[in-house]
Design an enzyme around this catalytic site. Structure first.
Site, PDB file in Angstrom:
ATOM      1  CG  HIS A  22      -2.111  -1.061   1.119  1.00 23.48           C
ATOM      2  ND1 HIS A  22      -2.617  -1.501  -0.161  1.00 23.48           N
ATOM      3  CD2 HIS A  22      -2.786  -1.703   2.142  1.00 23.48           C
ATOM      4  CE1 HIS A  22      -3.441  -2.442   0.036  1.00 23.48           C
ATOM      5  NE2 HIS A  22      -3.707  -2.624   1.549  1.00 23.48           N
ATOM      6  CG  HIS A  78      -7.914   0.069   2.051  1.00 23.63           C
ATOM      7  ND1 HIS A  78      -8.633  -0.652   3.069  1.00 23.63           N
ATOM      8  CD2 HIS A  78      -6.736  -0.969   1.787  1.00 23.63           C
ATOM      9  CE1 HIS A  78      -7.855  -1.958   3.104  1.00 23.63           C
ATOM     10  NE2 HIS A  78      -6.785  -1.871   2.621  1.00 23.63           N
ATOM     11  CB  SER A  79     -14.119   2.629   1.836  1.00 24.39           C
ATOM     12  OG  SER A  79     -13.979   4.161   1.871  1.00 24.39           O
ATOM     13  CE1 TYR A  80     -10.003  -0.973   6.200  1.00 20.93           C
ATOM     14  CE2 TYR A  80     -10.692  -2.996   7.073  1.00 20.93           C
ATOM     15  CZ  TYR A  80      -9.555  -2.195   6.599  1.00 20.93           C
ATOM     16  OH  TYR A  80      -8.260  -2.561   6.907  1.00 20.93           O
ATOM     17  CG  ASP A 128      -6.328 -10.089   1.821  1.00 23.11           C
ATOM     18  OD1 ASP A 128      -6.291  -9.334   1.016  1.00 23.11           O
ATOM     19  OD2 ASP A 128      -5.387 -10.004   2.802  1.00 23.11           O
ATOM     20  CD  GLN A 180      -6.526  -7.905  -2.788  1.00 25.54           C
ATOM     21  OE1 GLN A 180      -6.085  -8.043  -3.992  1.00 25.54           O
ATOM     22  NE2 GLN A 180      -6.125  -8.846  -1.910  1.00 25.54           N
ATOM     23  CD  GLU A 210      -8.398  -3.250  -0.882  1.00 29.92           C
ATOM     24  OE1 GLU A 210      -7.504  -2.889  -1.011  1.00 29.92           O
ATOM     25  OE2 GLU A 210      -8.740  -4.009  -0.053  1.00 29.92           O
TER      26      GLU A 210
HETATM   27  C1  BGC Z   1      -5.011  -6.207   1.913  1.00 30.82           C
HETATM   28  C2  BGC Z   1      -4.792  -6.727   3.209  1.00 30.82           C
HETATM   29  C3  BGC Z   1      -4.164  -5.910   3.980  1.00 30.82           C
HETATM   30  C4  BGC Z   1      -5.136  -4.897   4.229  1.00 30.82           C
HETATM   31  C5  BGC Z   1      -4.397  -3.965   5.051  1.00 30.82           C
HETATM   32  C6  BGC Z   1      -5.920  -5.415   2.035  1.00 30.82           C
HETATM   33  O1  BGC Z   1      -5.919  -4.284   0.980  1.00 30.82           O
HETATM   34  O2  BGC Z   1      -5.134  -6.812   0.586  1.00 30.82           O
HETATM   35  O3  BGC Z   1      -3.584  -7.951   2.777  1.00 30.82           O
HETATM   36  O4  BGC Z   1      -3.917  -6.489   5.314  1.00 30.82           O
HETATM   37  O5  BGC Z   1      -5.313  -4.222   3.121  1.00 30.82           O
HETATM   38  O6  BGC Z   1      -5.334  -3.054   5.701  1.00 30.82           O
END
Ligand code: BGC
Length: 351
Positions: A106, A179-181, A251, A288, A316
């Site tokens: 990242h 990277h929104s959850y 993942d 992803q 993602e």
């Molecule tokens: C990844 C994970 C990683 C996470 C971190 C994701 O995009 O695929 O492996 O732990 O981001 O927050």
């Protein structure tokens, strides 16, 4: 409707961080801070008209600075892992920061999620916020001075349009994502396994023990990776399927049948109880899916909520992880002077 600007806080080094609340005619409110160009909340209605915040995040700047979960942030220069932090462009080898054992993850130690972006344009009439960042040559090991921007637009048909742009003075590597959850029941609801997921994809990229794609595609057919029909995220997540064991859940990267067409649905997430629906459209070839397997309750989120394992899912949109070291997939190289353009749309609806 429109945009409200407020002060969010100061970083440890004393830089001011602002927050912008973008809202539309239907009451959807999306908050973005200049730190990491991060989406800190998305408040959206359920099928009964009740509003909840449907993304994980923190209340204060210091938690964003010390946190390592990338809640809501823009990820760059390169999303996900690069094996051993190494790659070559035009025969020259580059070494990146290694922040995931020997791999680069990242964008490195200080990725785009850990810097303060500049609010370049705040357009209340169009509900549009443009944030920009200048990434100098060799930052985290990447070649070239890169000017990058992300423009967030909230529309009255309930879309959050995220448009990324970039230009560099050397050939470089750019692979941005958000990277929104998401948890469509509400960020405090503690689990996402009861959400149904559709991924418009027939093939995924299997990973090795370090979560690096091995380099070939596998069919999803007859595996727990098959989301061609809506399926509960939790229905096969505890299966003995080796790929799920390695990822400790989902993942993985799926190749999208939408193939970069922004008008073709890439993915749909549904929470039947609230009736909230999230649709994803993108110009990127892959996505992803990460089921927050590494959340462990140590993150104290908004309103002092503890976020346990698998309490959210990240969708993602990006190039295939580590594709810079692999010839089989679309290339993430941005040529000197060329424009990086990528658009992803999150559309919020109800059943
Ligand atoms: C990844 C994970 C990683 C996470 C971190 C994701 O995009 O695929 O492996 O732990 O981001 O927050």
């Amino acid at each position: 409707m429109g945009i409200i600007k407020e002060h969010f806080g100061k970083t440890v080094s004393g830089i001011d961080v602002d927050k912008f609340i973008l809202s539309n005619a239907n009451g959807i409110e999306i908050t973005i801070i200049t730190y990491g160009a991060t989406i800190t909340s998305i408040i959206a209605p359920d099928k009964f008209g009740n509003f909840e915040d449907i993304v994980l995040g923190y209340d204060d700047i210091s938690s964003y600075e010390s946190g390592n979960k990338y809640f809501g942030a823009v990820i760059g220069r390169s999303a996900n892992r690069i094996e051993k932090g190494r790659f070559a462009i035009n025969g020259k080898e580059y070494r990146l920061a290694q922040n995931d054992n020997t791999n680069h993850l990242h964008g490195g130690i200080v990725g785009f999620d850990k810097v303060v972006w500049t609010a370049e344009k705040v357009d209340s009439a169009d509900n549009q916020l443009k944030l920009s960042y200048f990434s100098p040559d060799n930052e985290e090991g990447y070649p070239g001075n890169l000017k990058v921007s992300v423009t967030y637009t909230v529309t009255d048909d309930n879309k959050l349009i995220i448009a990324y742009e970039g230009i560099c003075d050397k050939d470089t590597l750019v692979n941005l994502t958000n990277h929104s959850y998401f948890n469509l029941t509400g960020e405090g609801s503690k689990q996402v396994l009861n959400h149904k997921l559709f991924i418009n994809s027939d093939e995924y990229t299997p990973i090795d023990n370090n979560s690096i794609p091995i380099g070939y595609l596998s069919s999803v057919i007859d595996t727990p990776m098959d989301f061609r029909q809506l399926k509960y995220i939790g229905s096969e997540i505890e299966s003995g399927f080796q790929q799920i064991q390695i990822g400790q859940g989902y993942d993985h990267n799926w190749m999208l049948n939408s193939k970069g067409d922004i008008n073709t649905l890439a993915s749909r997430l549904i929470d039947e109880a609230s009736g909230r629906v999230l649709e994803v459209y993108t110009t990127k070839p892959a996505m992803q899916v990460y089921t927050a397997n590494f959340l462990d309750g140590s993150d104290i989120g908004k309103g002092n909520i503890v976020y346990p394992r698998r309490s959210a899912v990240c969708l993602e949109t990006q190039f295939v992880p580590n594709c810079i070291n692999c010839d089989n997939f679309p290339s993430p190289i941005l040529k000197c002077g060329d424009k990086y353009n990528h658009c992803t749309i999150f559309k919020f609806g109800t059943l």
